[in-house]
Write a protein that holds these residues in place. Structure first.
Motif, PDB file in Angstrom:
ATOM      1  N   ARG A  62       0.992  -1.019   0.021  1.00  0.00           N
ATOM      2  CA  ARG A  62       0.095  -0.206  -0.039  1.00  0.00           C
ATOM      3  C   ARG A  62       0.939   1.271  -0.197  1.00  0.00           C
ATOM      4  NH1 ARG A  62      -2.935   2.981   5.071  1.00  0.00           N
ATOM      5  NH2 ARG A  62      -0.718   3.919   4.840  1.00  0.00           N
ATOM      6  N   VAL A  63       0.800   2.139  -1.018  1.00  0.00           N
ATOM      7  CA  VAL A  63       1.575   3.494  -0.977  1.00  0.00           C
ATOM      8  C   VAL A  63       0.453   4.415  -0.871  1.00  0.00           C
ATOM      9  CG1 VAL A  63       2.870   4.567  -2.514  1.00  0.00           C
ATOM     10  CG2 VAL A  63       3.019   2.251  -2.819  1.00  0.00           C
ATOM     11  N   HIS A  64       0.703   5.159   0.275  1.00  0.00           N
ATOM     12  CA  HIS A  64      -0.017   6.355   0.487  1.00  0.00           C
ATOM     13  C   HIS A  64       1.054   7.533   0.273  1.00  0.00           C
ATOM     14  CE1 HIS A  64      -2.431   9.671   2.272  1.00  0.00           C
ATOM     15  NE2 HIS A  64      -3.304   8.685   2.584  1.00  0.00           N
ATOM     16  N   PHE A  65       0.521   8.408  -0.623  1.00  0.00           N
ATOM     17  CA  PHE A  65       1.704   9.563  -0.985  1.00  0.00           C
ATOM     18  C   PHE A  65       1.381  10.769  -0.033  1.00  0.00           C
ATOM     19  CE2 PHE A  65       3.298   8.310  -5.224  1.00  0.00           C
ATOM     20  CZ  PHE A  65       2.538   7.163  -5.277  1.00  0.00           C
ATOM     21  N   LEU A  66       0.709  10.805   0.968  1.00  0.00           N
ATOM     22  CA  LEU A  66       0.674  11.639   2.035  1.00  0.00           C
ATOM     23  C   LEU A  66       0.684  13.163   1.451  1.00  0.00           C
ATOM     24  CD1 LEU A  66       3.352  10.299   4.146  1.00  0.00           C
ATOM     25  CD2 LEU A  66       1.022   9.776   4.686  1.00  0.00           C
ATOM     26  N   MET A  67       1.498  14.101   2.047  1.00  0.00           N
ATOM     27  CA  MET A  67       1.459  15.554   1.446  1.00  0.00           C
ATOM     28  C   MET A  67       2.343  15.741   0.278  1.00  0.00           C
ATOM     29  SD  MET A  67      -1.094  17.091   2.972  1.00  0.00           S
ATOM     30  CE  MET A  67      -0.747  18.977   2.729  1.00  0.00           C
ATOM     31  N   PHE A  68       3.497  15.095   0.357  1.00  0.00           N
ATOM     32  CA  PHE A  68       4.466  15.371  -0.807  1.00  0.00           C
ATOM     33  C   PHE A  68       5.160  14.164  -1.508  1.00  0.00           C
ATOM     34  CE2 PHE A  68       4.626  18.642   2.410  1.00  0.00           C
ATOM     35  CZ  PHE A  68       4.198  19.880   1.871  1.00  0.00           C
ATOM     36  N   GLY A  69       4.413  13.194  -1.380  1.00  0.00           N
ATOM     37  CA  GLY A  69       4.825  11.789  -2.038  1.00  0.00           C
ATOM     38  C   GLY A  69       4.973  12.088  -3.386  1.00  0.00           C
ATOM     39  N   SER A  70       6.005  11.536  -4.032  1.00  0.00           N
ATOM     40  CA  SER A  70       5.901  11.207  -5.741  1.00  0.00           C
ATOM     41  C   SER A  70       6.666   9.904  -6.046  1.00  0.00           C
ATOM     42  CB  SER A  70       6.766  12.332  -6.132  1.00  0.00           C
ATOM     43  OG  SER A  70       8.036  12.463  -5.725  1.00  0.00           O
ATOM     44  N   TRP A  71       6.903   9.671  -7.444  1.00  0.00           N
ATOM     45  CA  TRP A  71       7.384   8.585  -7.900  1.00  0.00           C
ATOM     46  C   TRP A  71       8.264   8.773  -9.273  1.00  0.00           C
ATOM     47  CZ3 TRP A  71       5.923   5.980 -12.506  1.00  0.00           C
ATOM     48  CH2 TRP A  71       5.032   6.513 -13.132  1.00  0.00           C
ATOM     49  N   SER A  72       8.964   8.070  -9.592  1.00  0.00           N
ATOM     50  CA  SER A  72       9.781   7.953 -10.890  1.00  0.00           C
ATOM     51  C   SER A  72      10.128   6.700 -11.354  1.00  0.00           C
ATOM     52  CB  SER A  72      11.019   8.899 -10.673  1.00  0.00           C
ATOM     53  OG  SER A  72      11.995   8.057  -9.954  1.00  0.00           O
ATOM     54  N   MET A  73      10.327   6.431 -12.583  1.00  0.00           N
ATOM     55  CA  MET A  73      10.618   5.086 -13.156  1.00  0.00           C
ATOM     56  C   MET A  73      11.887   5.429 -13.968  1.00  0.00           C
ATOM     57  SD  MET A  73       8.036   2.816 -15.507  1.00  0.00           S
ATOM     58  CE  MET A  73       7.524   3.972 -16.561  1.00  0.00           C
ATOM     59  N   ASN A  74      12.793   4.153 -13.608  1.00  0.00           N
ATOM     60  CA  ASN A  74      14.050   3.943 -14.329  1.00  0.00           C
ATOM     61  C   ASN A  74      15.155   4.632 -13.726  1.00  0.00           C
ATOM     62  OD1 ASN A  74      12.942   1.647 -15.658  1.00  0.00           O
ATOM     63  ND2 ASN A  74      12.783   3.044 -17.427  1.00  0.00           N
ATOM     64  N   GLU A  75      14.988   5.890 -13.326  1.00  0.00           N
ATOM     65  CA  GLU A  75      15.904   6.819 -12.816  1.00  0.00           C
ATOM     66  C   GLU A  75      15.623   7.404 -11.373  1.00  0.00           C
ATOM     67  OE1 GLU A  75      18.138  10.735 -14.547  1.00  0.00           O
ATOM     68  OE2 GLU A  75      16.500   9.641 -15.655  1.00  0.00           O
ATOM     69  N   GLN A  76      16.453   7.348 -10.585  1.00  0.00           N
ATOM     70  CA  GLN A  76      16.353   8.050  -9.062  1.00  0.00           C
ATOM     71  C   GLN A  76      16.408   9.679  -9.327  1.00  0.00           C
ATOM     72  OE1 GLN A  76      18.204   6.585  -6.038  1.00  0.00           O
ATOM     73  NE2 GLN A  76      17.504   8.279  -4.466  1.00  0.00           N
ATOM     74  N   THR A  77      15.164  10.196  -9.835  1.00  0.00           N
ATOM     75  CA  THR A  77      15.347  11.516 -10.164  1.00  0.00           C
ATOM     76  C   THR A  77      15.317  12.559  -8.957  1.00  0.00           C
ATOM     77  OG1 THR A  77      12.842  11.478 -10.156  1.00  0.00           O
ATOM     78  CG2 THR A  77      14.024  11.491 -12.321  1.00  0.00           C
ATOM     79  N   LYS A  78      14.776  12.054  -7.929  1.00  0.00           N
ATOM     80  CA  LYS A  78      14.761  12.991  -6.735  1.00  0.00           C
ATOM     81  C   LYS A  78      15.659  12.545  -5.674  1.00  0.00           C
ATOM     82  CE  LYS A  78      10.377  14.343  -8.446  1.00  0.00           C
ATOM     83  NZ  LYS A  78       8.885  14.303  -8.183  1.00  0.00           N
TER      84      LYS A  78
END
Ligand SMILES: [Zn+2]
Length: 247
Positions: A62-78
């Protein structure tokens, strides 16, 4: 905080990438047992309101993005954000940042009421009405944000739905005429689908009528900005157009 439609968009992006694929490694700083994910095949990706659900055999991430959650694919952008979970598949890597990650064991259908999700095919307006009636003294601003009743509705949807239905955020459930309650329930779903469509078109903000606005688009008077109810989330509303139905 991302509202239900934003999570549905993430689900639509991730489902084709993950479904049927085996997790080769799982790492991150979430407080979960990463070993449980190793070598598991993703059955499907789902959403329930603001929750993204990655379904494995007898286990759900279960992923809950809360206030500032985000995601990316193939690259650790953040790289400046806390990497809570990284799921590696044979060809893809998915990164989740600053979200809450939990592992849910057992049958997901025992844990989630799909009929409460305003964007679900299983959405049940009659059931929502019954639940609302259990809180006669609650304000509509709190009722709309109750995830057990309107899963997926967040603060933007709340403000816009109350304006569409000409209901005051502080109006109490017991004072609302039955036909107004019907339209509130109907618009919570309708607006969520409009939100979804506009978000995909990148025109969501352009369609806001009251959220973060200064003047009422109908009567032009100054909108009020308050933090009403138990939830105390920012409300934008017109005190002339939106009624409390006080007896
Ligand atoms: Zn007005």
């Amino acid at each position: 905080m991302p509202e239900g439609p934003s999570i549905l968009i993430i689900k639509e992006q991730l489902a084709p990438v993950m479904t049927g694929k085996k997790i080769t490694t799982a790492t991150g700083n979430a407080k979960i047992d990463f070993q449980l994910l190793f070598n598991k095949k993703v059955k499907s990706v789902n959403s329930w309101g603001k929750h993204l659900l990655i379904m494995l055999p007898n286990l759900t991430v279960r992923v809950h993005f809360l206030m500032f959650g985000s995601w990316s694919m193939n690259e650790q952008t953040k790289t400046n954000r806390s990497l809570r979970l990284k799921l590696s598949f044979q060809k893809k890597e998915i990164y989740f940042y600053t979200c809450s990650i939990r592992l849910l064991e057992g049958d997901i259908n025992d844990l989630y009421d799909w009929e409460a999700d305003v964007l679900s095919d299983k959405w049940n307006p009659g059931k929502a009405r019954k639940k609302i009636k259990e809180f006669p003294n609650s304000m509509l601003c709190d009722i709309l944000l109750d995830q057990e009743i309107f899963s997926g509705v967040g603060n933007i949807i709340k403000n816009e739905v109350l304006f569409r239905t000409k209901l005051h955020p502080e109006a109490l459930v017991k004072n609302i005429p039955p036909r107004k309650l019907t339209s509130l329930i109907k618009e919570a779903r309708n607006y969520s689908f409009d939100f979804l469509k506009w978000k995909k078109e990148f025109t969501l903000k352009a369609h806001w009528l009251v959220h973060t606005k200064k003047n009422c688009p109908v009567c032009k008077s100054t909108l009020l900005k308050t933090y009403p109810g138990k939830t105390k989330r920012r409300a934008f509303f017109c005190k002339h157009c939106q009624l409390k139905y006080n007896k």
